[in-house]
Design a protein around this motif. Structure first.
Motif, PDB file in Angstrom:
ATOM      1  N   ALA A   1      45.113 -33.292 -41.974  1.00  0.00           N
ATOM      2  CA  ALA A   1      44.607 -32.084 -41.318  1.00  0.00           C
ATOM      3  C   ALA A   1      43.640 -31.324 -42.213  1.00  0.00           C
ATOM      4  CB  ALA A   1      45.779 -31.177 -40.953  1.00  0.00           C
ATOM      5  N   PHE A   2      42.575 -30.842 -41.599  1.00  0.00           N
ATOM      6  CA  PHE A   2      41.539 -30.091 -42.302  1.00  0.00           C
ATOM      7  C   PHE A   2      41.195 -28.818 -41.547  1.00  0.00           C
ATOM      8  CE2 PHE A   2      40.921 -34.515 -43.417  1.00  0.00           C
ATOM      9  CZ  PHE A   2      40.618 -34.476 -44.765  1.00  0.00           C
ATOM     10  N   THR A   3      40.614 -27.869 -42.289  1.00  0.00           N
ATOM     11  CA  THR A   3      39.868 -26.805 -41.639  1.00  0.00           C
ATOM     12  C   THR A   3      38.402 -27.027 -41.993  1.00  0.00           C
ATOM     13  OG1 THR A   3      40.138 -25.357 -43.547  1.00  0.00           O
ATOM     14  CG2 THR A   3      41.712 -25.075 -41.739  1.00  0.00           C
ATOM     15  N   ALA A   4      37.506 -26.498 -41.166  1.00  0.00           N
ATOM     16  CA  ALA A   4      36.079 -26.571 -41.457  1.00  0.00           C
ATOM     17  C   ALA A   4      35.426 -25.352 -40.828  1.00  0.00           C
ATOM     18  CB  ALA A   4      35.475 -27.853 -40.886  1.00  0.00           C
ATOM     19  N   ASP A   5      34.277 -24.990 -41.370  1.00  0.00           N
ATOM     20  CA  ASP A   5      33.524 -23.867 -40.798  1.00  0.00           C
ATOM     21  C   ASP A   5      32.368 -24.402 -39.960  1.00  0.00           C
ATOM     22  OD1 ASP A   5      35.123 -21.952 -42.005  1.00  0.00           O
ATOM     23  OD2 ASP A   5      33.948 -22.000 -43.862  1.00  0.00           O
ATOM     24  N   TYR A   6      32.106 -23.708 -38.897  1.00  0.00           N
ATOM     25  CA  TYR A   6      30.959 -24.033 -38.041  1.00  0.00           C
ATOM     26  C   TYR A   6      29.674 -23.937 -38.864  1.00  0.00           C
ATOM     27  CZ  TYR A   6      27.293 -23.129 -34.592  1.00  0.00           C
ATOM     28  OH  TYR A   6      26.136 -23.158 -33.862  1.00  0.00           O
ATOM     29  N   ALA A   7      28.791 -24.924 -38.707  1.00  0.00           N
ATOM     30  CA  ALA A   7      27.534 -24.897 -39.460  1.00  0.00           C
ATOM     31  C   ALA A   7      26.302 -24.996 -38.571  1.00  0.00           C
ATOM     32  CB  ALA A   7      27.515 -26.024 -40.487  1.00  0.00           C
TER      33      ALA A   7
END
Ligand SMILES: [Zn+2]
Length: 260
Positions: free
Chosen positions: A209-215
């Motif tokens: 599982a990961f989090t990521a920011d919108y780019a």
């Protein structure tokens, strides 16, 4: 000498559990009760609560005496989460691996269990077969105070989840995150951060599982896997993942905790 190895019984993908007041527990069997049918396959699973434990596949009977009952894997995992979750996953995956690797994929000769480990070997060409684990990524994409939630057409009504997919050969986990997000919703992401992992036996995944920011990009359902995807704030959620034990739910709950 008395048998000190505890037994966990399986039959047709059901687990034998003992009904107790507030749920279920694994019955403390060290020898097969007379009403169980003959064991077909036995595999050591390691240690559980200070004692060795084996998983044993039997063929029934369908009806067992109270307080015992056969429970399908999914509700058993829900009931025994989190203490016994990994043990049940291991039992399930070892049994399916054992049943599905009886013959060598290279030369077709029968394979045999090697020693006490999770290893089968071809008697002719000596090729080794191990339980298969299929890594998959799941990612919570954040955009300011919003999270991307999506649903597949086969989800139960009002159930939403996160972007997920299997790692392909030759790919790093981060590459999988970028590819899946791009393929499924047409977005770019940055700051991909590892959060947690969970074995998931449907069918043989390890969810990472990961989090990521919108780019960048606009939501666009590209490969037909999803029927809906949109940004949601914590006070404006559609339905959440149906299973409270899934890592998908944990990622969403983490987001709610931070933003509500
Ligand atoms: Zn072979």
């Amino acid at each position: 000498m008395p048998n000190t190895t505890q037994k966990l019984y399986y039959s047709h993908n059901n687990v034998l559990l003992e009904k107790i007041d507030d749920g279920y527990r694994i019955p403390k069997f060290f020898a097969a009760p007379a009403w169980l049918k003959k064991p077909q396959i036995t595999h050591p699973l390691g240690m559980h609560e200070g004692a060795a434990i084996d998983v044993v596949e039997v063929t029934g009977p369908k009806d067992v005496p109270h307080p015992y009952t056969w429970v399908a894997l999914r509700p058993a995992l829900e009931a025994l989460y989190p203490q016994l979750f990994n043990l049940l996953v291991r039992a399930h995956q070892i049994l399916s691996w054992d049943k599905n690797h009886r013959y060598c994929g290279h030369c077709g000769v029968e394979t045999k269990v090697n020693g006490s480990g999770f290893e089968r070997q071809c008697a002719s060409c000596h090729l080794l077969f191990y339980p298969r684990i299929s890594p998959s990524i799941i990612v919570a994409i954040h955009k300011d105070n919003q999270i991307l939630l999506a649903r597949k057409a086969n989800f139960l009504p009002n159930v939403y989840g996160l972007i997920a997919g299997f790692v392909e050969v030759g790919e790093s986990l981060e590459e999988t995150v970028h590819r899946e997000v791009s393929e499924e919703v047409g977005l770019q992401v940055k700051n991909v951060q590892y959060v947690d992992s969970q074995p998931w036996p449907f069918p043989d995944s390890l969810m990472i599982a990961f989090t990521a920011d919108y780019a960048g990009g606009e939501i666009e359902l590209r490969d037909g896997e999803l029927e809906a995807a949109a940004w949601y704030t914590a006070d404006n959620f559609p339905g959440l993942p149906s299973s409270s034990i899934s890592i998908s739910r944990k990622l969403i709950d983490d987001f709610i905790g931070k933003h509500r």
